[in-house]
Scaffold this motif. Structure first.
Motif, PDB file in Angstrom:
ATOM      1  N   UNK A  10      46.167  10.508  -2.007  1.00 32.58           N
ATOM      2  CA  UNK A  10      44.421  10.143  -2.862  1.00 32.58           C
ATOM      3  C   UNK A  10      44.026  11.722  -3.144  1.00 32.58           C
ATOM      4  N   UNK A  11      43.424  12.138  -3.507  1.00 30.41           N
ATOM      5  CA  UNK A  11      42.821  13.808  -4.033  1.00 30.41           C
ATOM      6  C   UNK A  11      40.923  13.674  -3.209  1.00 30.41           C
ATOM      7  N   UNK A  12      41.498  14.777  -1.851  1.00 30.02           N
ATOM      8  CA  UNK A  12      39.903  15.097  -1.715  1.00 30.02           C
ATOM      9  C   UNK A  12      39.912  16.471  -0.880  1.00 30.02           C
ATOM     10  N   UNK A  48      45.553  17.111  -2.186  1.00 31.97           N
ATOM     11  CA  UNK A  48      46.129  15.539  -2.687  1.00 31.97           C
ATOM     12  C   UNK A  48      47.085  15.298  -1.365  1.00 31.97           C
ATOM     13  N   UNK A  49      46.394  13.934  -1.009  1.00 32.72           N
ATOM     14  CA  UNK A  49      46.993  13.824   0.647  1.00 32.72           C
ATOM     15  C   UNK A  49      48.273  12.284   0.428  1.00 32.72           C
ATOM     16  N   UNK A  50      49.364  12.480   0.947  1.00 31.62           N
ATOM     17  CA  UNK A  50      49.777  11.175   0.789  1.00 31.62           C
ATOM     18  C   UNK A  50      50.838  11.256   2.732  1.00 31.62           C
ATOM     19  N   UNK A  51      50.701   9.538   2.716  1.00 29.72           N
ATOM     20  CA  UNK A  51      51.542   9.401   4.196  1.00 29.72           C
ATOM     21  C   UNK A  51      51.483   8.075   3.440  1.00 29.72           C
ATOM     22  N   UNK A  52      52.184   6.980   4.211  1.00 30.91           N
ATOM     23  CA  UNK A  52      53.283   6.314   4.235  1.00 30.91           C
ATOM     24  C   UNK A  52      53.051   4.980   5.453  1.00 30.91           C
TER      25      UNK A  52
END
Length: 284
Positions: A10-12, A48-52
């Motif tokens: 997501x972009x935040x 931009x943030x990422x995780x799983x």
């Protein structure tokens, strides 16, 4: 038990000293408790943030053993773990049928802050469509219908074009047409299966095309990126949800049914606009 890996993107702009988490209605997503949610990591651009989440199937929701159904939201949290703010609007909702097999599955999700997948049945309807059964090594690109655009079957469709041969090398004439999946006569999701995992960065965009005059409308914003070198071993297929199609800022809803954008009237300009449009449509 085999794992289901879900990668959230997501972009935040969270503000200095804050970070993002995702939490939802299943054990794997913290059961709506931000303290137990998945902590996302910032990428190089800082927004931009990422995780799983990688958990056994039974820690995700679903009506049976072949379905994953999660509702979730993103939440901004400060470095002390205090909630700064939740997303507004409806929950995000993903529901997909993952046919039982000895291999793992990988689901990649790209979301936009405060832009939930509405209605919630967007993915749910597609989950019950047999066309989402992927063969070994396939990637399935999915994009939701453009918001606030009236659909006429004979009027427009959606294609994807990108940086590889099988995505047309950015040539709209070679773009791949996507398949619509309907609910109550309206296409709520569009899909395209691609053979073969990429171990390099692939960029792409979605395009609306007019069936009336072959004109196109490129989606707004940056290119989408697909980089699957970190997909868990033994993964046989990947579902890639890209959220709703993002019409360009100057998009005119009438284009969807006519293929033309028309002219905007400013003060006392309607007469000259009518002349221009008449001349444009007059055969040479």
């Amino acid at each position: 038990m085999n794992n289901i890996t879900i990668n959230f993107n997501i972009t935040c702009d969270c503000g200095y000293g804050n970070h993002l988490r995702v939490c939802g209605d299943t054990i794997a997503l913290g059961s709506w408790a931000p303290v137990d949610g998945i902590v996302l990591q910032p990428q190089q651009d800082g927004v931009t943030w990422s995780g799983r989440s990688s958990s056994p199937k039974n820690l995700y929701g679903g009506r049976d053993e072949e379905e994953i159904s999660i509702m979730y939201k993103y939440v901004v949290v400060d470095d002390s773990g205090n909630v700064v703010k939740w997303e507004d609007g409806e929950n995000h909702h993903i529901c997909v049928r993952v046919v039982s097999s000895p291999e793992n599955k990988y689901i990649r999700i790209k979301d936009f802050w405060n832009m939930s997948r509405s209605p919630e049945t967007t993915i749910n309807s597609y989950a019950n469509n047999q066309q989402n059964t992927l063969s070994y090594g396939q990637i399935l690109l999915l994009v939701a219908s453009p918001p606030n655009v009236t659909y006429e079957e004979e009027a427009y469709g959606i294609m994807v074009v990108g940086s590889t041969d099988d995505l047309g090398n950015w040539n709209p004439a070679l773009a791949k047409k996507m398949t619509p999946h309907y609910e109550e006569g309206y296409p709520i999701i569009w899909s395209l299966p691609i053979h073969g995992f990429y171990n390099f960065l692939v960029q792409y965009k979605y395009i609306m095309f007019s069936k009336r005059n072959k004109s196109v409308q490129w989606e707004d914003g940056d290119n989408s990126n697909l980089f699957l070198s970190d997909v868990p071993a033994e993964t046989t297929c990947t579902f890639s949800f890209d959220g709703p199609f993002r019409p360009p800022k100057d998009f005119k809803p009438g284009w969807a049914s006519t293929g033309y954008s028309g002219l905007i009237n400013t003060f006392a300009s309607c007469s000259i606009n009518s002349v221009i449009q008449t001349l444009y449509h007059t055969p040479g």
